[in-house]
Each structure stands twice: as C-alpha cells, then as structure tokens.
Write a protein that holds these residues in place. Structure first.
Motif: not given
Length: 528
Positions: A324-349
């Motif tokens: 879900t857009r805006g969910m806070i996830v963890s970076h698998g390598t660093t373990g740091r939190p990452f916010t996904t506020k700007y998530a988009q669906q892609i269709f070419g450009r």
C-alpha cells in the motif's frame, strides 16, 4: 489489512512476463500490439514512428526512437479480461544483456520471438538457456509469418534439435510464410482468417471459418495444414501443462506482430496458460509465501524517463503480501526504515499514482535514491532475495567532461549511470575524479552513456578507449604488486569498492599470474 485469501486471490490474477528475442525480431512491435489488443492504447505506434504514426510506448528514450532498437527495458501494466498483465519489454542487443537478465529475475514467464526467416539466432539461444537455467516457462511466437521465411515444421525441428525444448503448437498457419491466409486453432479445428488493418495501426479483422468452409476456400493449402497437424499429433507435439511449467516444452504460436495478426491469440494464451506468481525462494534457502508479509526487490533503476519529471524511479517486483502506498518498509541490507509515499504504476514513460499492489506486480518508487539494483524491501520477518546477475566487463574507456565548467553535472551524471547499471564506473588516484573509467559488456553501452550525459545532463564529453579486454578481482596487496607491471592497471569499482585489475588479454594475465603466484587474481563471477 488484506487477508491471506485476498492476497492469494489477487496474485492468481497476475501474469508477469518478459518479451525477449534477438534484435529486430519484433519485441517492441509485439509489446505495442499486445497493448492495442488489450484496448489500453487506441492505435499501435511504429518502431521508427514514421509519418503520422507515433513511436511505440515501450521505446520512450530518444536514442531508441532514432535508432529503431530497444536499449533499455520498459514496464507496462494493464488489465485484460479479469487479469492484471505486467509486461516487460527488453533490449535484444547483446550489449545490454545485463538489463535483460535482470528483468528475467522479475518475471514468471517469457514470450520468446523467433523471426520466421531467421529462426534461432545467437542471442535467442543464449536467452533460451537463461530461461532454462532459471526454470522460466517459455511461450514461443514465430513472428513475421506474413513475410517469406522457413517452413513451419523445419522451425519446430530446429527448436527441438538445438535447444532440446519440445515445441507444442497451439495453432498452425494455413499457407507458407509470405503467403499466409490464417491460423488453425488446434483445439477447435476452426480457422481464423485475418485481414490486416491499413498501415497496421489498428486491430486486424478476424473471420472464423469452420473446417468445411476453410477447405472450400483454400483447398490444397488447407489440406496441407490439416495433414501437418495430424503429423504433429502422431509425434506427440501436444500441449502438456506439466512439461511447460517445468520449462521442458514450449507452446508455439504463429503470427505477424506488425500486422496485429495472431496477437489476440497470444494474449489469450498468456492469460489461460502462463503461470501466476508463486512463493519466491530467498537467499537462505527458504521460500517467501505469497500471503506472507510484504516483500519485493529492485530489479531496475531509471532516471529522467520524462523531461518534465527529472527524477529517479526504482522498479520493484512485488513477491509477497499486499503493498500500500505510504507504507513503511525495511531495507533488506541496511535494516533501515523506508517510506513508500511516492509509488506509481508504470506504462512506458507514463506514470500514475498507485495505491496498492500484489504479488507479481511491478511498482515504481520515485526518488528512492537509497535503493540499489538487487535491494530487497520487506515488512515483518527479514528476507533477502538472491543477488541479481552482473556480467564481467570486456570493454573499457576513460571519459572526461569536454568543458571543465560542467564537471558537477558530469559527476552527477556518472553517478546516475552507475546506479542504473548502464555501465560500471571505475576510479583510481592516478586518473582522478575527473577521469573515471567506464566498464561495459558491449560498446553500445558507451554510446548510451555519452548520449545520456549530453541530453539529460547537458554535458559534452571526450572518450578514449583503453587497451584492456578483461578484469579480475584483486586485493590491496595485489594492487601494490601489480602497479609495477606494464600494461596492467588496478582501479576501484565505485559500486562496491572492489579492486579490479585490468589486463589487455588472457595471455598477459597468465604471464603476470605465473610471475606472481601469490597475488590473488580472481575471475569475476556472474553475480559480481
């Protein structure tokens, strides 16, 4: 919060596949035709966009439009019937193999195009082998059947003989390549006659003929097609779901993407037969089940896709759970939190805001500069997926800004190209920050780097090729020894800090290795 049942149900509606082939087999044209048949574009573009025809949506970079080839992968998501299609177009040129191979880690199926006149070409063979190693099911489309080409049975024989993959045709041409009337559906026995739309920009008209009417209209050509189908059945060339899913056989269809012939049939086969997402293996040997907490991995990074949006997009394949857009996830390598506020669906450009996604979907995270290719994102228990492939470079060149006043932009552009994996960037104290060395699998990568530095960063460059053909890993101690060897240079790779020793050829490498047996000179593996 989505229930486990909802996640599994939504994952079952996804079909995520790549279109792969040798250059000029028609990948971008097919991608355009599939989007046209799914009714997500109103008119099919042309690879060169001549006259009033626009360019294809998957080739959005100016250099792609100018040269008529794909030089970077592209993602398109659209709905067809009750299925969400995630289609990834890939560059076919061998110089961009890394991009194609990374895409193959993010899909559940591949559509392989064969040119009816050329059959299995070198790059096609390599890609088939990659699919086999990764156990990716392959659907084959024999394209350009509206032009002169090989005999249909001979093409099937070539597939089976050269790559040990059992071809199982789902339809069959009435008429030889270049003199083509339509396709026989092996399941129903009926014939579909096609009439190309003017210019190929619209859908081809289809007419369904029963066997009696087809025989009346096409006589000997219909009889030949029926006899060839009987021969296929006697030889056991019938579709088998188990062998297809195990990548031991390949369903085969015929068509002509530029005329939109046979494309609807391919789209229906993808929906009906291509596998939906399944549990994904992690690098510790466990599997991340579809209904587990959210997880995904970055398989591509691209900047400046749209001149009006000078930003960077990380392409993430969703492996499990609900995003879900805006969910806070963890970076698998660093373990740091990452916010996904700007998530988009892609269709070419083109891009639209995306609110949710499920396993199999490809999402774009904008300005996610903390992410690199191969990084894992997750919620809940930690998970990391296997490293993505990277090829040993074979070509090297030093690049400089032609105007020293543009150095800041030059440096920013080099960092961006490195982050995207367009080229590998090597540096040394001897050459300094203003003269990085670019390392590439193929020389066309240098053309792309120079073009993008000019068009996206406004930097004119000077480039000089270096007389090296291979790179191996070494250590700090090895660097001190190798600095005294003529024709050898040691540089540090900016991506991970690895020390790479560059040699002009294998003979020089063996000579130096024999003289300094204690110096580590380790080959670069496929996951470097």
């Amino acid at each position: 919060m989505a229930s486990s049942r909802e996640v599994v149900r939504e994952a079952g509606r996804r079909r995520t596949f790549a279109v792969i082939s040798h250059p000029d087999a028609g990948k971008s044209t097919l991608t355009e035709a599939l989007a046209l048949h799914a009714r997500v574009i109103g008119q099919a573009g042309a690879v060169h966009g001549k006259g009033e025809r626009r360019g294809v949506v998957s080739d959005w970079m100016s250099m792609e439009r100018d040269r008529g080839i794909s030089i970077t992968s592209a993602a398109l998501q659209f709905a067809y019937r009750d299925v969400v299609v995630n289609l990834l177009d890939t560059p076919g040129h061998a110089d961009f193999s890394e991009d194609t191979y990374r895409v193959l880690t993010a899909v559940d199926c591949a559509v392989m195009l064969l040119d009816a006149a050329k059959g299995l070409e070198p790059q096609t063979l390599k890609l088939f082998e990659v699919c086999r190693q990764r156990k990716i099911p392959v659907i084959t489309l024999i394209n350009k059947w509206d032009r002169p080409g090989h005999d249909a049975l001979a093409l099937l024989d070539e597939i089976e003989r050269r790559i040990d993959l059992q071809p199982t045709p789902l339809n069959w041409p009435v008429g030889i390549a270049g003199h083509f009337h339509g396709l026989v559906d092996r399941e129903t026995g009926d014939m579909i006659r096609f009439e190309r739309a003017p210019g190929g920009a619209g859908l081809a008209l289809e007419e369904l003929l029963d066997p009696e009417e087809a025989g009346r209209r096409y006589g000997a050509e219909w009889t030949t097609a029926v006899e060839e189908l009987e021969l296929l059945s006697l030889s056991g060339a019938d579709y088998d779901e188990e062998s297809f899913r195990a990548a031991r056989s390949t369903p085969v269809l015929f068509g002509a993407a530029v005329s939109n012939i046979g494309v609807r049939q391919l789209l229906d086969v993808l929906v009906d037969l291509a596998p939906a997402p399944t549990a994904r293996p992690a690098d510790d040997g466990t599997e991340r089940e579809l209904d587990s907490d959210f997880s995904g991995f970055v398989f591509k990074i691209q900047a400046n896709m749209d001149p009006s949006h000078r930003d960077q997009v990380a392409f993430v394949r969703v492996c499990s759970g609900r995003f879900t857009r805006g969910m806070i996830v963890s970076h698998g390598t660093t373990g740091r939190p990452f916010t996904t506020k700007y998530a988009q669906q892609i269709f070419g450009r083109e891009r639209d805001t995306l609110d949710e996604a499920f396993p199999g979907d490809v999402i774009g995270l904008v300005n996610a500069t903390a992410l690199g290719i191969g990084d894992t994102l997750h919620t809940g228990p930690k998970v990391r997926f296997a490293a993505l492939p990277s090829f040993p470079p074979e070509h090297f060149a030093v690049v400089r800004a032609a105007d020293s006043s543009t150095f800041k932009r030059f440096r920013r552009g080099i960092e961006q190209l490195d982050a995207e994996g367009v080229v590998q960037v090597l540096r040394s104290e001897l050459r300094g920050e203003q003269a990085p060395v670019l390392a590439a699998v193929g020389t066309m990568q240098f053309d792309v780097a120079v073009h993008r530095l000019s068009t996206e960063f406004g930097v004119k460059t000077m480039m000089d090729r270096l007389p090296f053909e291979l790179a191996v890993r070494t250590t700090l101690e090895g660097r001190d020894v190798l600095q005294g060897e003529a024709g050898v240079e040691v540089l540090r790779r900016t991506r991970d800090g690895a020390l790479l020793a560059l040699f002009p050829n294998q003979y020089r490498l063996r000579s130096v290795s024999a003289r300094h047996p204690g110096v580590p000179l380790l080959p670069l593996s496929g996951d470097e």
